[in-house]
Design an enzyme around this catalytic site. Sequence first.
Site, mmCIF file in Angstrom:
data_model
loop_
_atom_site.group_PDB
_atom_site.id
_atom_site.type_symbol
_atom_site.label_atom_id
_atom_site.label_comp_id
_atom_site.label_asym_id
_atom_site.label_seq_id
_atom_site.Cartn_x
_atom_site.Cartn_y
_atom_site.Cartn_z
ATOM 1 N N ASP A 535 0.862 -1.185 0.000
ATOM 2 C CA ASP A 535 0.000 0.000 0.000
ATOM 3 C C ASP A 535 0.893 1.228 0.000
ATOM 4 O O ASP A 535 2.052 1.171 0.442
ATOM 5 C CB ASP A 535 -0.928 0.004 1.219
ATOM 6 N N GLU A 537 0.934 5.615 0.735
ATOM 7 C CA GLU A 537 0.319 6.883 1.143
ATOM 8 C C GLU A 537 0.946 7.967 0.283
ATOM 9 O O GLU A 537 2.166 7.940 0.028
ATOM 10 C CB GLU A 537 0.558 7.152 2.626
ATOM 11 N N HIS A 586 -3.634 10.646 6.452
ATOM 12 C CA HIS A 586 -2.606 9.673 6.848
ATOM 13 C C HIS A 586 -1.850 10.086 8.108
ATOM 14 O O HIS A 586 -1.169 9.249 8.721
ATOM 15 C CB HIS A 586 -1.621 9.414 5.708
ATOM 16 N N HIS A 676 -4.868 3.718 7.306
ATOM 17 C CA HIS A 676 -4.302 4.837 6.554
ATOM 18 C C HIS A 676 -2.823 5.050 6.872
ATOM 19 O O HIS A 676 -2.306 6.160 6.724
ATOM 20 C CB HIS A 676 -5.097 6.124 6.766
ATOM 21 N N ASP A 681 -2.295 -0.816 6.317
ATOM 22 C CA ASP A 681 -3.228 -1.216 5.261
ATOM 23 C C ASP A 681 -2.706 -2.425 4.493
ATOM 24 O O ASP A 681 -3.495 -3.269 4.040
ATOM 25 C CB ASP A 681 -3.463 -0.049 4.304
#
Length: 721
Positions: A535, A537, A586, A676, A681
């Site tokens: 994942d 951000e 985040h 987040h 995640d």
Amino acid sequence: MSKSLGDKLSPAIKYWAFLIGIITVIFAVIFGSFTASYLNLDPAEQVLVEDLFDKLVPFPFIGAIILVAFVCTMVSLLFRYYIIPVLRMAEQTRLITAANPDYRITPEGARELTTLARIINESAEAFQKLQNEVKDKIRESNQALKIERNRLAALMAELPYGVVVCNLDGRIMLYNRLASEMLGGGADRERTIGLGRSIFGILDRAPLVHALEVINHGCAQEQSRPALGVMTQMCGSRFIRVNMTPVSASSTDAKTPSLSGFVLSLEDITGEIDAVNERDKLLQRMIDDVQESLGRLHQGIEKICAMPGTESDACERHRQAIASVSRDLEAHLARARQLYSEHHHAYGNRENVDADTLISLIAKNIDERFSLQVKSEAAPSLWLKIDSYALVQAFATLAGALKAEYGLDRVHLSVTAQGTVTAILQIAWPDRTLPAQAIQEWLALPLFMDSAGTTDSPQAIIEKHAGQVTIDRSEDQTCSGIRIALPTVHEEDVPSLHSAIAPRPVFYEFDLFHQPGQAAMGKRSLRQLTFVAFDTETTGLNPAEGDEIIQLGAVRIVNGRVLAHECIDQLVNPQRPVPKASVKIHGIDPELLSSQPLIGDVLRKFHAFTEDAVLVAHNAAFDMRFLQIKQEALDLSFDNPVLDTLLLSSIVHPNQDGHSLDAIAERFNLTIVGRHTALGDALVTAEVLLKLIPLLEAQGITTLDEALEASRTSPFAKINY
């Protein structure tokens, strides 16, 4: 897996198709009947009906509308209270049996269905109770196994060696922390050790494959330890000595056990080498100093004897005494130099190899590479202390050169004992004579280069074995073969184990013994694949407009287990401001990012981390777009297959309300820690994938190809960035 047309249609489409069909049939029947009756009348009656048409038609039309409204209402109630609840109940029932036993069906629809839902929930309670009882029994039965595993963990942790267990394809199944420290790589190494990865990406492949050949041949000859030493390799700034031991897949009493893998023991010998080098320097310096002192002593006595008034007889006696002592010291120095030379030659990658094994490996290598006919013979029970890999490569190079230059088509190999400490390896070419100069050129040919840039020739390799080369010359400077003297050992040496405390823990994955080799990923079962759930951000939602990654998290999934210790959790310097709206999501403080590595360094590490794995993400199109934009500039290619948990969830639960990561986690009773955040995640995405696999299998989706093909049919598959 093929589906019928009815299976492909959604309930909404089926609903409207059903209504349109009913409406069409009702109006067709009413007006068809009216038309048929009209056509069946004689002309006078038809005229009468035409006069009454405006009075007759409205009532059937109104009746048809009332009938259609009634039928549509009943169909809607049927779908609302029976069809849709049945579909949802089927999905929820499968969810209970395949992924989340704690889940319970929410009763909805007609009374009959709510009653059925309560019965299913009661059955689920009984099923869960039975499962818990079975788990308790299994837990009790496995207690002894856990104790044995803990003992193994303690033993592995206390070894002074790094230990790596691999299957025959070189995939790592077990390693301890000491091995991770030795091979895990520093700042200059992108390849790191990990379960399911190939050891050949960390250690040189050729010596390991050669050692496996030695082991296989040794097992066929019923040797107890067919091979030990493999190589000494530079890993960063450390010298690592690597030894190999086979893992047998057959019973202990089998005459020719089959191999299922091998164990590598790793020993850090950097300190040993430094100490040996320092000792050698001191020894050499001492020898040189003594030699120089003897020279000064001789010069001194000569000067004394040359002085006036010195009695010649007394001087001669002193000269002879000093000469006698000097000869003794020089003899000792010569012996010290010889021992030093032997010690220097003895150091290297040596293992105990049966002579027959060595000859067989040389013959096999020559035959496979150059198609030469090879006749070989070896004395029985003759063991050599050699670097078999280097010797095999050297002799194969000789055979290849002689075939290319002189058309040599067959050779004769033999090993015989000469005394108790020497064996003679002979390579001959019957019925042929070749220039002796060709052998001299081969002896000087560079073959290997070490980390310091020093090349090793066949001559240097043989000298390192304290061996000698004899060319069978004739008077016309041609030769019919060569003989090489090599050291022997009396029996197989089995190294003793030393006990020392090393850090824990040990990481297990024994099921990888049964992993397939390099088969195409698409045809492999989802349960057999290695995954990397990841994942990102980012600074925003528009990668094409300049938004950048500010955090990347990833975790490996091997053989149905999330390996939390094999992960990436890295902040990234985006080299641009981070909007406050993104920070609210985040929670990453922009001030922390300026000291972090750039995206290029992070993606190179991530690329190595994902080798031979299937990428998994939630709403993967978003994350993959960020990677694709960067890969061309970095000369990377993220061409791994990609699975999207969003698409897979919509396939197994098409009638559920939501497919967000939170909604899916709630259905599967998963707790999201660090929502987040990239790693948080990624971890929950990994757990979601493991829950989805049995649900996919229940629909007949068992391989990667089938999962990708099914993903294309998802209504969410059209999302792009």
